[in-house]
Motif scaffolding. Structure first.
Motif, mmCIF file in Angstrom:
data_model
loop_
_atom_site.group_PDB
_atom_site.id
_atom_site.type_symbol
_atom_site.label_atom_id
_atom_site.label_comp_id
_atom_site.label_asym_id
_atom_site.label_seq_id
_atom_site.Cartn_x
_atom_site.Cartn_y
_atom_site.Cartn_z
ATOM 1 N N ARG A 14 -32.498 36.037 -34.122
ATOM 2 C CA ARG A 14 -33.752 35.336 -34.403
ATOM 3 C C ARG A 14 -33.572 33.884 -34.827
ATOM 4 N NH1 ARG A 14 -37.472 34.344 -38.397
ATOM 5 N NH2 ARG A 14 -39.655 34.522 -37.740
ATOM 6 N N SER A 15 -32.597 33.573 -35.694
ATOM 7 C CA SER A 15 -32.504 32.199 -36.183
ATOM 8 C C SER A 15 -31.129 31.901 -36.753
ATOM 9 C CB SER A 15 -33.563 31.939 -37.267
ATOM 10 O OG SER A 15 -33.284 32.688 -38.429
ATOM 11 N N PHE A 16 -30.824 30.629 -36.825
ATOM 12 C CA PHE A 16 -29.644 30.179 -37.570
ATOM 13 C C PHE A 16 -29.944 28.805 -38.159
ATOM 14 C CE2 PHE A 16 -28.719 28.562 -33.274
ATOM 15 C CZ PHE A 16 -28.266 27.276 -33.516
ATOM 16 N N THR A 17 -29.280 28.497 -39.271
ATOM 17 C CA THR A 17 -29.457 27.227 -39.964
ATOM 18 C C THR A 17 -28.099 26.596 -40.190
ATOM 19 O OG1 THR A 17 -31.472 28.009 -41.079
ATOM 20 C CG2 THR A 17 -30.346 26.099 -42.039
ATOM 21 N N VAL A 18 -28.025 25.282 -39.961
ATOM 22 C CA VAL A 18 -26.757 24.561 -40.127
ATOM 23 C C VAL A 18 -27.013 23.238 -40.828
ATOM 24 C CG1 VAL A 18 -25.834 25.564 -37.999
ATOM 25 C CG2 VAL A 18 -26.923 23.313 -37.931
#
Length: 326
Positions: free
Chosen positions: A87-91
């Motif tokens: 669904r999602s990733f954050t960096v």
């Protein structure tokens, strides 16, 4: 064009891109989670990305670089802070050097990529947040808005089944803007063979002839960056026409992936072009993409009016017959 909107919010110090695709969210996620697929669209035309280190897990590091048509590399680094597959990733998104070390002199922001289901497929949202208003303005001034639009505008081709999307449809020409044209042609063949067909003179003489009745009289090419090349053709027998040729310099060579060169007509003072040829293989089908940069709209229209697309298709059809199905 899959991108439906790109908005900036100076109060929230953010830029948000939204794009819709007629495929399941899991398919969009796969394109981001596989570095070889990500390389096909991360980076605007003419600046494709190469991913070296790729650890899409919390605490992981992603190191990549974009290579310009002139061979200049621009490096970036992601420090992965959260992943909710699929669904999602954050960096944390930062500029970097060739070793993957973040550049302390450039602002680092946060980027969240999320994919949600819609009644017709999926929606991609890329939210980029800057630490200060000055940092936001800096990345905007560097062309990030248009760069993201162009990058995500390539994702639909990556998501498509190449056999349905391009195979059997011949040479396709798309005018992108006043100075850029994209030409595509698919082959049911490995890209290793197609790379050889574009870099080995003995093979090039078999197919790079244009319409019937012409022969390639000169084919001088060494696929090494910084080396000159020269091609020439002449009519055979009673075929009408005058001999002509092209010459230039090979600028970027990434074996079996990308070949960039300058090109100008021999013996003339006509302005030259930059030809950026890439090779992408999926399940035995290879898509050739030629991204051409012209000096202005007049040059673009003059060259397209020569029947360039038809001439390329005649050569590519011969390539298909002589080498691919031989």
């Amino acid at each position: 064009m899959p991108v439906t909107s790109i908005t900036t919010d100076t109060d929230a110090l953010s830029m948000t891109l939204v794009a819709d695709f007629p495929v399941a969210p899991e398919r969009v996620w796969e394109a981001f989670a596989d570095p070889r697929q990500l390389e096909r669209f991360w980076g605007p035309p003419g600046y494709p990305a190469t991913f070296g280190r790729f650890e899409l897990t919390p605490g992981g590091v992603v190191h990549y670089w974009m290579t310009s048509p002139e061979g200049q590399k621009f490096y970036g680094r992601w420090d992965v802070t959260a992943v909710d597959a699929p669904r999602s990733f954050t960096v944390t998104d930062a500029f970097a050097d060739e070793h993957g070390t973040a550049d302390p002199g450039m602002p680092a922001g946060q980027m969240t990529v999320s994919v949600d289901a819609t009644p017709t497929g999926s929606r991609l949202t890329v939210l980029s947040t800057s630490p200060t208003l000055e940092a936001l303005q800096q990345v905007i001034d560097m062309g990030q808005v248009e760069g993201m639009r162009q990058s995500m505008g390539q994702l639909d081709t990556v998501l498509a089944d190449l056999r349905e999307y391009a195979l059997g449809k011949g040479t396709q020409t798309e005018i992108l803007d006043d100075t850029h044209v994209r030409i595509t042609r698919a082959f049911e063949a490995p890209r290793s063979l197609l790379w050889r067909a574009h870099t080995e003179p003995a093979l090039m003489r078999q197919w790079l002839l244009g319409p019937d009745g012409w022969e390639m009289t000169v084919c001088e090419l060494d696929p090494v960056a910084g080396t000159p090349y020269r091609y020439a053709w002449a009519p055979v027998g009673d075929t009408a026409g005058q001999p002509f040729g092209f010459e230039g310099e090979t600028v970027v060579v990434e074996p079996q992936r990308r070949l960039v060169s300058t090109e100008r007509m021999s013996g003339t003072d006509f302005p030259g072009t930059v030809n950026d040829l890439s090779f992408d293989e999926v399940d035995g089908v290879t898509l050739l993409t030629l991204y051409i940069t012209y000096t202005d709209v007049a040059q673009r229209d003059m060259i397209l009016a020569t029947g360039m697309t038809d001439g390329m298709e005649a050569s590519y059809a011969r390539l298909e017959q002589e080498l691919v199905t031989a």
